[in-house]
Structure formats: C-alpha cells, structure tokens
Motif scaffolding. Sequence first.
Motif, PDB file in Angstrom:
ATOM      1  N   ALA A  96       0.834  -1.203   0.000  1.00 56.88           N
ATOM      2  CA  ALA A  96       0.000   0.000   0.000  1.00 56.88           C
ATOM      3  C   ALA A  96       0.870   1.255   0.000  1.00 56.88           C
ATOM      4  O   ALA A  96       1.969   1.253   0.554  1.00 56.88           O
ATOM      5  N   PRO A  97       0.390   2.341  -0.587  1.00 59.54           N
ATOM      6  CA  PRO A  97       1.155   3.596  -0.569  1.00 59.54           C
ATOM      7  C   PRO A  97       1.113   4.245   0.809  1.00 59.54           C
ATOM      8  O   PRO A  97       0.160   4.058   1.572  1.00 59.54           O
ATOM      9  N   PHE A  98       2.150   4.980   1.132  1.00 59.24           N
ATOM     10  CA  PHE A  98       2.123   5.854   2.307  1.00 59.24           C
ATOM     11  C   PHE A  98       3.107   6.987   2.081  1.00 59.24           C
ATOM     12  O   PHE A  98       4.066   6.871   1.315  1.00 59.24           O
ATOM     13  N   TYR A  99       2.853   8.097   2.784  1.00 56.87           N
ATOM     14  CA  TYR A  99       3.698   9.281   2.627  1.00 56.87           C
ATOM     15  C   TYR A  99       3.877   9.950   3.986  1.00 56.87           C
ATOM     16  O   TYR A  99       2.928  10.481   4.555  1.00 56.87           O
ATOM     17  N   ASN A 100       5.092   9.844   4.517  1.00 54.83           N
ATOM     18  CA  ASN A 100       5.450  10.541   5.751  1.00 54.83           C
ATOM     19  C   ASN A 100       6.966  10.744   5.750  1.00 54.83           C
ATOM     20  O   ASN A 100       7.591  10.713   4.692  1.00 54.83           O
ATOM     21  N   GLU A 101       7.543  10.887   6.935  1.00 55.14           N
ATOM     22  CA  GLU A 101       8.979  11.157   6.999  1.00 55.14           C
ATOM     23  C   GLU A 101       9.831   9.982   6.531  1.00 55.14           C
ATOM     24  O   GLU A 101      11.028  10.133   6.283  1.00 55.14           O
ATOM     25  N   LEU A 102       9.228   8.813   6.361  1.00 51.73           N
ATOM     26  CA  LEU A 102       9.966   7.633   5.908  1.00 51.73           C
ATOM     27  C   LEU A 102       9.900   7.439   4.395  1.00 51.73           C
ATOM     28  O   LEU A 102      10.480   6.490   3.871  1.00 51.73           O
ATOM     29  N   SER A 103       9.198   8.315   3.695  1.00 47.64           N
ATOM     30  CA  SER A 103       9.078   8.163   2.243  1.00 47.64           C
ATOM     31  C   SER A 103       9.090   9.534   1.573  1.00 47.64           C
ATOM     32  O   SER A 103       8.758  10.547   2.191  1.00 47.64           O
ATOM     33  N   GLU A 104       9.438   9.532   0.313  1.00 46.84           N
ATOM     34  CA  GLU A 104       9.488  10.779  -0.454  1.00 46.84           C
ATOM     35  C   GLU A 104       8.173  11.078  -1.166  1.00 46.84           C
ATOM     36  O   GLU A 104       7.952  12.204  -1.622  1.00 46.84           O
ATOM     37  N   SER A 105       7.316  10.064  -1.263  1.00 47.49           N
ATOM     38  CA  SER A 105       6.043  10.207  -1.960  1.00 47.49           C
ATOM     39  C   SER A 105       5.228   8.949  -1.683  1.00 47.49           C
ATOM     40  O   SER A 105       5.769   7.944  -1.195  1.00 47.49           O
ATOM     41  N   PRO A 106       3.918   8.939  -1.993  1.00 49.98           N
ATOM     42  CA  PRO A 106       3.153   7.698  -1.874  1.00 49.98           C
ATOM     43  C   PRO A 106       3.762   6.556  -2.694  1.00 49.98           C
ATOM     44  O   PRO A 106       3.784   5.405  -2.241  1.00 49.98           O
TER      45      PRO A 106
ATOM     46  N   ASP B 154       6.973   6.155  -3.455  1.00 51.80           N
ATOM     47  CA  ASP B 154       8.176   5.701  -2.751  1.00 51.80           C
ATOM     48  C   ASP B 154       7.803   4.857  -1.540  1.00 51.80           C
ATOM     49  O   ASP B 154       8.435   3.829  -1.266  1.00 51.80           O
ATOM     50  N   GLY B 155       6.758   5.270  -0.810  1.00 54.95           N
ATOM     51  CA  GLY B 155       6.307   4.480   0.329  1.00 54.95           C
ATOM     52  C   GLY B 155       5.822   3.111  -0.090  1.00 54.95           C
ATOM     53  O   GLY B 155       6.108   2.102   0.565  1.00 54.95           O
ATOM     54  N   MET B 156       5.082   3.057  -1.195  1.00 56.76           N
ATOM     55  CA  MET B 156       4.609   1.764  -1.698  1.00 56.76           C
ATOM     56  C   MET B 156       5.780   0.865  -2.095  1.00 56.76           C
ATOM     57  O   MET B 156       5.806  -0.327  -1.755  1.00 56.76           O
ATOM     58  N   GLU B 157       6.758   1.419  -2.796  1.00 51.46           N
ATOM     59  CA  GLU B 157       7.896   0.612  -3.228  1.00 51.46           C
ATOM     60  C   GLU B 157       8.709   0.124  -2.041  1.00 51.46           C
ATOM     61  O   GLU B 157       9.153  -1.047  -2.020  1.00 51.46           O
ATOM     62  N   LYS B 158       8.906   0.961  -1.043  1.00 52.48           N
ATOM     63  CA  LYS B 158       9.627   0.528   0.161  1.00 52.48           C
ATOM     64  C   LYS B 158       8.846  -0.561   0.889  1.00 52.48           C
ATOM     65  O   LYS B 158       9.439  -1.513   1.427  1.00 52.48           O
ATOM     66  N   SER B 159       7.535  -0.444   0.907  1.00 52.14           N
ATOM     67  CA  SER B 159       6.708  -1.484   1.522  1.00 52.14           C
ATOM     68  C   SER B 159       6.805  -2.792   0.743  1.00 52.14           C
ATOM     69  O   SER B 159       6.868  -3.875   1.329  1.00 52.14           O
ATOM     70  N   TYR B 160       6.814  -2.689  -0.575  1.00 48.41           N
ATOM     71  CA  TYR B 160       6.955  -3.880  -1.422  1.00 48.41           C
ATOM     72  C   TYR B 160       8.259  -4.611  -1.103  1.00 48.41           C
ATOM     73  O   TYR B 160       8.268  -5.834  -0.921  1.00 48.41           O
ATOM     74  N   GLN B 161       9.351  -3.875  -0.993  1.00 46.71           N
ATOM     75  CA  GLN B 161      10.646  -4.496  -0.693  1.00 46.71           C
ATOM     76  C   GLN B 161      10.653  -5.097   0.708  1.00 46.71           C
ATOM     77  O   GLN B 161      11.257  -6.158   0.940  1.00 46.71           O
ATOM     78  N   GLU B 162       9.982  -4.442   1.646  1.00 42.93           N
ATOM     79  CA  GLU B 162       9.922  -4.974   3.018  1.00 42.93           C
ATOM     80  C   GLU B 162       9.111  -6.265   3.062  1.00 42.93           C
ATOM     81  O   GLU B 162       9.458  -7.210   3.782  1.00 42.93           O
TER      82      GLU B 162
END
Length: 306
Positions: A59-69, A71-79
């Motif tokens: 899922a997308p997310f956007y906060n201090e841990l991501s640069e955009s929704p 980026d948050g989605m891609e980081k979540s995918y890798q996790e």
Amino acid sequence: MTTFPQITDDERIRRLQHPGRPVRIVLDTDTFNEIDDQFAVIYAMKSGTSVTVEALYAAPFYNELSESPLDGMEKSYQEILKIRQLAQREDIPVHRGSASYLPGADVPVDSDAARDLVQRALASSPDDPLYVVAIGAITNVASAILLEPEIINRIVVVWLGGHSLHWPDTREFNLAQDLHGSRLLLGCGVPLVLVPCMGTASHLLTTLSELETHMKHKGVLGQYLYDTYRNCSPDHYAYSRVIWDISVIAWLAVPEACPSIWVPSPRISEDFRWVNDPTRHQIRYIYHVNRDAVFRDLFNKIAEVK
C-alpha cells in the motif's frame, strides 16, 4: 458516477458474522511505514488454522519515511519481500500497489495489486468470500472496487482505519491519507469490519522486556520481530508501543478477544470527524480488544518454531 451492487440487510449481516472457519485472505499493507505491519504479516502467516494468506499487496504511504506515496509503496513492497523470505513463504505472491491516492471520488488508481484483487474476488462467491484485510491507506482496495464493482458481492473487508466513534476526531493516518478512498469504502456498501485505532487497537501495547521474554530466541521470525521493536526507539526505559495492525488478524484468529456491535456506516466530514447517519447500511464495528488474549495468541504462534 459508479453504481454499486446492492446487498440486502439480511445478507450483509450473514456475511459479517465471524466465519468460524479458516478463510482465504489477501493482506494489504504499508509495511515500511511502522513496525506493526511486520508483526501483522507474520501473525497472519502463522495463523494457518484461521487464515490462508493468498497474496500480499504493498500500500502507498507518505510521511517522513518516504518521499512520496509511490516511494512508500515501493519501500513497503521491498519490506514484504524481505519478510516473505525470512518466513520461507515465497509461495505467497506479492504485488505492487497504487503509486498515488485516489485523485477523485470516482477515479481508481490502477495497479497490479488492484487487478489481482479483482481477479481473486471474481473467482470467489458470496458463500465463500475473499477476506480483504487492510492495514494501510485503503487506495488499493477502493481502486479494485471502482475497477469492478461486482466484487462487493464476493469480498469482506476488514480494515484498520479511523479512530473510535466517540473520539473527538478521526484524523488517523490510514483514513486521512486517502479521504476519497476512505469515503468510498464506507459508502459503497461492501461488507465491512471496521477496527478503529485510538480507543480500540490502541490497547495493543507491548514492551521490549515482554518481547525479550516471549519472542527473542523463538526462531528466525521471533528474533526478527524482537530486533525490529528494539530498533524502533533509542530508549526503552518506561517505553511501550502500540502494535496496531495485529488487531485485524486477531478478529479472524481470536474473535472472542475482539467484541463488536452493529452500527450504521459513518460518514467523514471535511474536518475529519465521524458523522452519524442512521439511514446508512450496517457495518461490524470492533469496540474493544482484549490485549492479553491477542498477545498470548501471537506469542504462542511465534513459539511454534518450525
């Protein structure tokens, strides 16, 4: 404007009873956003007597841990891929989700996750629905419903979103990120189990010392969750943290720990407050979680090292 299938009140109530048997689920998660998603993904994988995880969606997310929704989605995918490998569950498909939130009330964001959800839902039936367990912004699920409204007849959504109905506001991270998606979920008529954050899931507090006793050295997954929690704060003195996301798995795995009532599906105001509307369809609303029973179930499953 999208037209959604109509479900009778009797059918909705029947579908929203606890299944009382193992069910198929897809888990939609912003896994890199906070440490509780890791707990929930592993809890689901270890709850084989209650759920079969058919797919995982980022899922997308956007906060201090991501640069955009995106980026948050891609980081979540890798996790998710990392957890899947640790759990030796590479048989479970993982799909990238939405790159952005819904741009309008009736406008889906196409993604592999949304398309996979549509395909799996259409292969299900009202008598054997697919359970869509969501612990992030609801964009992927809302998009799938807009892409193919018929899936409303074939799914049950279990969502961690918003705060308790008595809370002063419902400006909660999952709900507030995608207001269009949240409103669609609550208004389209899909059978919904709503687990609020503050006032309900907020009971799910734990500490490093508790996890050291009951998770550390309990196999690769237990050690991973312990380390993840330990690294979340530089100071654990008199520190506890809510593991919000395990609440949705708990309703399926230990329903007696998650009492609920029927309420009309609420509306969301422009300033992120619940608006009661008695004319709306009913949803199942979890008003409490028994913290001890849920963690006992989680610890027992983590201890079953294979």
